[in-house]
Structure formats: structure tokens, C-alpha cells
Design a protein around this motif. Structure first.
Motif, PDB file in Angstrom:
ATOM      1  N   SER A  57       0.803  -1.230   0.000  1.00  0.00           N
ATOM      2  CA  SER A  57       0.000   0.000   0.000  1.00  0.00           C
ATOM      3  C   SER A  57       0.836   1.281   0.000  1.00  0.00           C
ATOM      4  O   SER A  57       0.305   2.357   0.270  1.00  0.00           O
ATOM      5  CB  SER A  57      -0.957  -0.003   1.193  1.00  0.00           C
ATOM      6  N   GLY A  58       2.126   1.174  -0.335  1.00  0.00           N
ATOM      7  CA  GLY A  58       2.928   2.386  -0.491  1.00  0.00           C
ATOM      8  C   GLY A  58       2.963   2.816  -1.950  1.00  0.00           C
ATOM      9  O   GLY A  58       3.552   3.840  -2.300  1.00  0.00           O
ATOM     10  N   ILE A  59       2.311   2.047  -2.807  1.00  0.00           N
ATOM     11  CA  ILE A  59       2.448   2.210  -4.257  1.00  0.00           C
ATOM     12  C   ILE A  59       1.845   3.518  -4.769  1.00  0.00           C
ATOM     13  O   ILE A  59       2.188   3.982  -5.859  1.00  0.00           O
ATOM     14  CB  ILE A  59       1.833   0.989  -5.010  1.00  0.00           C
ATOM     15  N   LEU A  60       0.969   4.149  -3.967  1.00  0.00           N
ATOM     16  CA  LEU A  60       0.309   5.363  -4.466  1.00  0.00           C
ATOM     17  C   LEU A  60       1.212   6.594  -4.380  1.00  0.00           C
ATOM     18  O   LEU A  60       0.900   7.639  -4.939  1.00  0.00           O
ATOM     19  CB  LEU A  60      -0.998   5.601  -3.719  1.00  0.00           C
ATOM     20  N   TYR A  61       2.319   6.459  -3.654  1.00  0.00           N
ATOM     21  CA  TYR A  61       3.302   7.548  -3.636  1.00  0.00           C
ATOM     22  C   TYR A  61       4.331   7.277  -4.732  1.00  0.00           C
ATOM     23  O   TYR A  61       4.705   6.131  -4.955  1.00  0.00           O
ATOM     24  CB  TYR A  61       4.036   7.597  -2.294  1.00  0.00           C
ATOM     25  N   LYS A  62       4.810   8.313  -5.360  1.00  0.00           N
ATOM     26  CA  LYS A  62       5.732   8.126  -6.494  1.00  0.00           C
ATOM     27  C   LYS A  62       7.131   7.688  -6.054  1.00  0.00           C
ATOM     28  O   LYS A  62       7.848   7.032  -6.789  1.00  0.00           O
ATOM     29  CB  LYS A  62       5.845   9.428  -7.285  1.00  0.00           C
ATOM     30  N   ASP A  63       7.518   8.084  -4.810  1.00  0.00           N
ATOM     31  CA  ASP A  63       8.926   7.931  -4.435  1.00  0.00           C
ATOM     32  C   ASP A  63       9.196   6.819  -3.424  1.00  0.00           C
ATOM     33  O   ASP A  63      10.213   6.828  -2.757  1.00  0.00           O
ATOM     34  CB  ASP A  63       9.429   9.261  -3.874  1.00  0.00           C
ATOM     35  N   LYS A  64       8.282   5.863  -3.278  1.00  0.00           N
ATOM     36  CA  LYS A  64       8.519   4.777  -2.306  1.00  0.00           C
ATOM     37  C   LYS A  64       8.871   3.492  -3.039  1.00  0.00           C
ATOM     38  O   LYS A  64       8.360   3.224  -4.127  1.00  0.00           O
ATOM     39  CB  LYS A  64       7.263   4.506  -1.456  1.00  0.00           C
ATOM     40  N   GLU A  96      11.576   0.195 -10.531  1.00  0.00           N
ATOM     41  CA  GLU A  96      12.066   1.272  -9.661  1.00  0.00           C
ATOM     42  C   GLU A  96      11.279   1.326  -8.351  1.00  0.00           C
ATOM     43  O   GLU A  96      11.815   1.689  -7.311  1.00  0.00           O
ATOM     44  CB  GLU A  96      11.887   2.641 -10.350  1.00  0.00           C
ATOM     45  N   ASN A  97       9.971   1.010  -8.437  1.00  0.00           N
ATOM     46  CA  ASN A  97       9.158   1.142  -7.214  1.00  0.00           C
ATOM     47  C   ASN A  97       8.494  -0.162  -6.769  1.00  0.00           C
ATOM     48  O   ASN A  97       7.694  -0.161  -5.832  1.00  0.00           O
ATOM     49  CB  ASN A  97       8.116   2.264  -7.355  1.00  0.00           C
ATOM     50  N   LEU A  98       8.826  -1.268  -7.417  1.00  0.00           N
ATOM     51  CA  LEU A  98       8.308  -2.566  -6.950  1.00  0.00           C
ATOM     52  C   LEU A  98       9.398  -3.614  -7.100  1.00  0.00           C
ATOM     53  O   LEU A  98       9.951  -3.795  -8.199  1.00  0.00           O
ATOM     54  CB  LEU A  98       7.069  -2.987  -7.760  1.00  0.00           C
ATOM     55  N   ILE A  99       9.730  -4.289  -6.008  1.00  0.00           N
ATOM     56  CA  ILE A  99      10.675  -5.409  -6.127  1.00  0.00           C
ATOM     57  C   ILE A  99      10.072  -6.657  -5.478  1.00  0.00           C
ATOM     58  O   ILE A  99       9.277  -6.575  -4.539  1.00  0.00           O
ATOM     59  CB  ILE A  99      12.092  -5.097  -5.588  1.00  0.00           C
ATOM     60  N   ILE A 100      10.430  -7.802  -6.039  1.00  0.00           N
ATOM     61  CA  ILE A 100       9.809  -9.063  -5.641  1.00  0.00           C
ATOM     62  C   ILE A 100      10.896 -10.045  -5.216  1.00  0.00           C
ATOM     63  O   ILE A 100      11.915 -10.204  -5.905  1.00  0.00           O
ATOM     64  CB  ILE A 100       9.007  -9.645  -6.832  1.00  0.00           C
ATOM     65  N   SER A 101      10.658 -10.715  -4.102  1.00  0.00           N
ATOM     66  CA  SER A 101      11.668 -11.646  -3.587  1.00  0.00           C
ATOM     67  C   SER A 101      11.844 -12.859  -4.499  1.00  0.00           C
ATOM     68  O   SER A 101      10.874 -13.472  -4.940  1.00  0.00           O
ATOM     69  CB  SER A 101      11.258 -12.136  -2.203  1.00  0.00           C
ATOM     70  N   ASP A 102      13.105 -13.207  -4.714  1.00  0.00           N
ATOM     71  CA  ASP A 102      13.414 -14.418  -5.482  1.00  0.00           C
ATOM     72  C   ASP A 102      13.048 -15.677  -4.697  1.00  0.00           C
ATOM     73  O   ASP A 102      13.001 -16.765  -5.237  1.00  0.00           O
ATOM     74  CB  ASP A 102      14.910 -14.438  -5.860  1.00  0.00           C
ATOM     75  N   ARG A 103      12.799 -15.499  -3.380  1.00  0.00           N
ATOM     76  CA  ARG A 103      12.460 -16.656  -2.552  1.00  0.00           C
ATOM     77  C   ARG A 103      10.952 -16.810  -2.330  1.00  0.00           C
ATOM     78  O   ARG A 103      10.536 -17.752  -1.650  1.00  0.00           O
ATOM     79  CB  ARG A 103      13.142 -16.543  -1.195  1.00  0.00           C
ATOM     80  N   ALA A 104      10.150 -15.896  -2.831  1.00  0.00           N
ATOM     81  CA  ALA A 104       8.696 -16.010  -2.636  1.00  0.00           C
ATOM     82  C   ALA A 104       8.201 -17.289  -3.322  1.00  0.00           C
ATOM     83  O   ALA A 104       8.704 -17.670  -4.380  1.00  0.00           O
ATOM     84  CB  ALA A 104       7.991 -14.787  -3.215  1.00  0.00           C
TER      85      ALA A 104
END
Ligand code: GDP
Ligand code: IMO
Ligand code: MG
Length: 428
Positions: A57-64, A96-104
């Protein structure tokens, strides 16, 4: 150094999405550490509403930076649908604003099929799951046959893993339950497609989160579900399959407990539950219906009507204990406005004694009779309150009792769904 946790303190849907978005203004990174798209988190900014399931839920800000942690079970189909939905609403998503774990762990089509089959096989004892494949995916993780994001990144490993898994799952689906087998090629091709799309987002998120905290960035951990849906401390077996309490943060994001600076428990001013299982303060009368309609208590993920009841302070005290909460954020206090009297449960009568914890055995919990305290109600003016002092006197008394009973301060009060309908009471 700051690493702060947002957790659900009841049976989910407490307003974690709203509060994470609110707190994210002062954060740099927002991390989902458990659960999957069984979650449904609502954020309202101005006149726009966003329904999030997997994307933090931080996705609505541009810089998170938003992180999907290793503790999450990831349905790639659901993820890309959600990303498209958000793009349509004008939200930019990139590596830039979303990263996903390789272990998920990956939710596979057979997990979803098995979720449905197992629920039907349970008959009257069904859990009322969201049907998203959550339980079967976590089962495979613990059984050590799950397929992780990093496995999908290696075509030959994925092919082998899928072959092995599908053979066993198809045996169960066809031979035990008499249903139709799933096709290897269809799943393989679909997931190889996802692999290409996922690749730019995939990282070792433990390294990212650790370095962020060490580097002085503010990291917010966004829980899904709530304490009483926790696999250990919830109303087992009517729970979800992950650790929803503070302990889950470390496991699900690869950092140690000494890095955590605090935890806020989100709690509604009353209680709701969706799905089956015990609920001591549930209301089966007109007041329960009134709360459901007034609070629009219908699930974000499944659309199911939520069961409603009075606030249960035994549950909040339990939540504070098992997660070491440093404060509570109380939401939807506006929903109760208009009721002449409001009740809160301050103990369970059990075998002639008053207890203030949730017993492990559902047999024992069924015998627990809530002991209520009654409070004078408050009016609709609460929706316009901008400061703690502007809250009606009776609402303040209610909040004080929550603090007193749980031994945990209330740091935030939410008086409406929008970001700007939030009152800071004290430092979190
Ligand atoms: P989550 O799963 O914990 O993120 O909660 P949900 O989004 O499933 O459900 C909470 C619902 O309550 C959403 O529709 C929110 O927009 C709404 N909401 C959150 N806080 C408040 C509040 O203080 N007042 C009112 N009236 N609605 C709220
Ligand atoms: P958020 O994050 C409320 C419930 C389901 C069911 C049980 C198990 O929006 O608060 P599962 O599909 O996880 O195996 O279902 O857990 N449940 C939730 N209830 N809010 C949620 O998420 C939930 N996620 C799962 O209704 O009773
Ligand atoms: Mg929800």
C-alpha cells in the motif's frame, strides 16, 4: 534506524491498507511479508479508491520502494492483473518502485484447484477460505516441494519441478477426488510467459531491506490478515496459513528482530470476521445488521458479507501481547456513530472464572461468555474531527478504556476511509 510494523489485530479488514498508506508518507520502503492475494486492502485518496491485494500500500506515492517479501505466496496471474488495474488508475509501476523476492513461493493453478476441492471435501467443516490457493501453496512450502520465484527464473529447473509436482497433484485431483487433471503444457507456457515479465522485478529482498534500514531509511512492514487468523495464535483451524503476527515480519523479509523499532496494531472500533470460525462477540440482531450496512462490511476480495459484533478487548490484549505492540490505531469509530449505547467485551466467563486471553481449544472458546461494559454513544460529528480534542467526549472515554484494558496506548484514530480522515493522537 527505523523499521516499523503495521498489523491487523482482529480477524482482518481492520483498515491496514488505509493506515499503511497514511504512515507511508513518512517512509521510504513498504514491505508485504506474508499472505498473498487473499488480502484485500483499500486505500482512499480524495475521491479515488484503490483495492490492493498483493501490491504493497505504499504504491500510491511516487517515491517509495514497495517490496513483496519471501514470506508472501505469489500468484503471478493475480499480480499482473492488479498491476494492470493500477496502471488504469494512473499508478506507475516499474522495477524502480516494486521489487519481488526471489524466494517467494509461487501459487500454481493446482493450488487454486486444491483449495476449492479441499473446502468442498470438508463439507460443513469448511474454513470459508478465499479460494486463492493460499493453504495448498504454504503446505508445499513447508513440505519442501514448492516452486519459488528463483526456480521459475531457470527454465529447466522450473520444467522439472512442475513435472514432479503436477504428477503428484494430478494423482490427488483425479484418484482421490475424482476431478479433472490439469495440463502440463498449458501451465508451463503460461508461467514461462510470467517468468519473462517478472524477471526485472526479482531481487534478494533481504539484502535490499537490510541495507535500507542500515542506511537510515524508514521501512514500513504491511501485515495482511490479523492476529486471530494467525496460524499459531488464531482460532485454529479457522485461520489462514501464515504468521500474521509481528514474528512473521523477520521470517518473511529476512531481517532480525533487533532491527524492529515498533509495531502498531490496527483495530476496528468493533469486530468483524469473514469466513467460518468462532466469534464470541458476534451480533445476530438488528445492531449487527446495522453495523454491517453502516460500515459497508462486505469483503474486498470475495464480496462476502462480513459477520459483525462488538469490540473484543480480550482479542486486542492478546494481539498486543503476541506482537509486542507499541500502540493501537483505532479505525471506523465513525461507523458506530448514532448508536445510543456501545459495548465492549472486557473478559470471558469461562468455567466460573473471568479470563483475559483467548483459549487455544475451540471447545473451550465456545464455552466462553463475553463480559460486557457499556458506553454512552456519540454522534456523526465525529467524521469531521481533525484533532483528538475535537472527538466527542464519549468516544474519548471509549478510547481510554481500550488503552487501560490492553495496557497499550492509542496513537491514531481513524474517522473515515480517506487519507485525510486520520487523527494523530501521539507518537507512534
Ligand atoms: P484491510 O484489509 O485491513 O486493509 O481493510 P479493508 O480494506 O479490507 O477494509 C476496511 C474498510 O474500511 C475499507 O473499505 C476502508 O476504506 C474502510 N475504512 C478504513 N478506515 C475507516 C474509517 O476510519 N472509517 C470508515 N468509515 N471506513 C474506514
Ligand atoms: P486482509 O489482509 C479477512 C480469511 C478467510 C478464511 C481464512 C482462510 O484483507 O485483512 P485463506 O484464503 O487465507 O486460506 O482463508 O482467512 N481471510 C481473511 N479475512 N481479511 C483478510 O485479509 C483475509 N485473508 C484471509 O475468509 O476465513
Ligand atoms: Mg481486507
Amino acid at each position: 534506524m527505523s523499521a516499523f510494523i503495521v498489523l491487523g489485530s482482529q480477524w482482518g479488514d481492520e483498515g491496514k491498507g488505509k493506515m499503511t498508506d497514511y504512515l507511508a508518507k513518512g517512509a521510504d520502503v513498504v514491505v508485504r511479508f506474508q499472505g498473498g492475494n487473499n488480502a484485500g486492502h483499500t486505500v482512499e485518496v480524495g475521491d479515488k479508491q484503490y483495492k490492493l491485494h498483493l501490491v504493497p500500500s505504499g504504491i500510491l506515492y511516487k517515491d517509495k520502494v514497495n517490496v513483496i517479501g519471501n514470506g508472501v505466496v505469489l500468484d503471478p496471474k493475480a499480480l499482473f492483473e492488479e498491476m494492470d488495474y493500477l496502471k488504469d488508475l494512473g499508478v506507475d509501476i516499474s522495477p524502480e518502485n516494486l521489487i519481488i523476492s526471489d524466494r517467494a513461493q509461487l501459487i500454481m493453478p493446482y493450488h487454486k484447484v486444491l483449495d476449492g476441492i479441499k473446502e468442498r471435501a470438508r463439507g460443513k467443516k469448511d474454513i470459508g477460505t478465499t479460494g486463492k490457493g493460499i493453504g495448498p501453496c504454504y503446505t508445499d512450502k513447508m513440505e519442501r516441494s514448492g516452486i519459488r520465484v528463483c526456480d521459475l527464473m531457470h527454465q529447466n529447473i522450473f520444467e522439472e519441478n512442475l513435472k514432479e509436482n503436477l504428477k503428484i497433484k494430478n494423482d490427488i485431483i483425479t484418484k482421490v477426488y475424482g476431478e479433472k487433471a490439469l495440463d502440463f503444457d498449458t501451465i508451463y507456457n503460461e508461467y514461462i510467459d510470467y517468468a519473462k515479465k517478472l524477471a526485472p522485478y526479482v531481487k534478494d529482498i533481504s539484502v535490499e531491506v537490510y541495507n535500507s534500514i542500515k542506511g537510515g531509511k524508514k521501512v514500513l512492514f504491511e501485515g495482511a490478515q490479523g492476529t486471530l487468523l494467525d496460524i499459531d495464535y488464531g482460532t485454529y483451524p479457522y485461520v489462514t496459513s501464515s504468521s500474521t503476527i509481528a514474528g512473521g515480519v523477520c521470517i518473511g523479509s529476512g531481517i532480525g528482530p533487533t532491527m524492529i523499532t515498533g509495531a502498531v496494531g490496527i483495530a476496528k472500533a468493533y469486530t468483524t470476521r469473514v469466513g467460518k470460525g468462532p466469534f464470541p462477540t458476534e451480533l445476530f440482531d438488528k445492531t449487527g445488521e446495522w453495523i454491517r450496512e453502516n460500515g459497508h462490511e462486505y469483503g474486498v476480495t470475495t464480496g462476502r458479507a462480513r459477520r459483525c459484533g462488538w469490540l473484543d478487548l480480550v482479542i486486542l490484549k492478546t494481539s498486543s501481547r503476541v506482537s509486542g505492540l507499541t500502540s493501537f490505531a483505532i479505525t471506523k469509530i465513525d461507523t458506530l456513530a448514532g448508536l445510543e449505547k456501545v459495548k465492549a467485551c472486557v473478559g470471558y466467563k469461562f468455567n466460573g472464572k473471568i479470563i483475559d486471553y483467548v483459549p487455544a481449544s475451540l471447545e473451550d472458546l465456545a464455552k466462553c461468555e463475553p463480559v460486557y461494559e457499556e458506553f454512552e454513544g456519540w454522534g456523526r460529528e465525529i467524521e469531521n474531527a481533525k484533532t483528538y480534542n475535537e472527538l466527542p467526549q464519549n468516544a474519548k472515554k471509549y478510547l481510554s478504556r481500550i488503552e487501560e484494558f490492553t495496557g497499550t496506548k492509542v496513537s491514531i484514530v481513524s474517522v473515515g476511509p480517506r487519507r485525510d480522515q486520520t487523527i494523530d493522537v501521539s507518537e507512534i
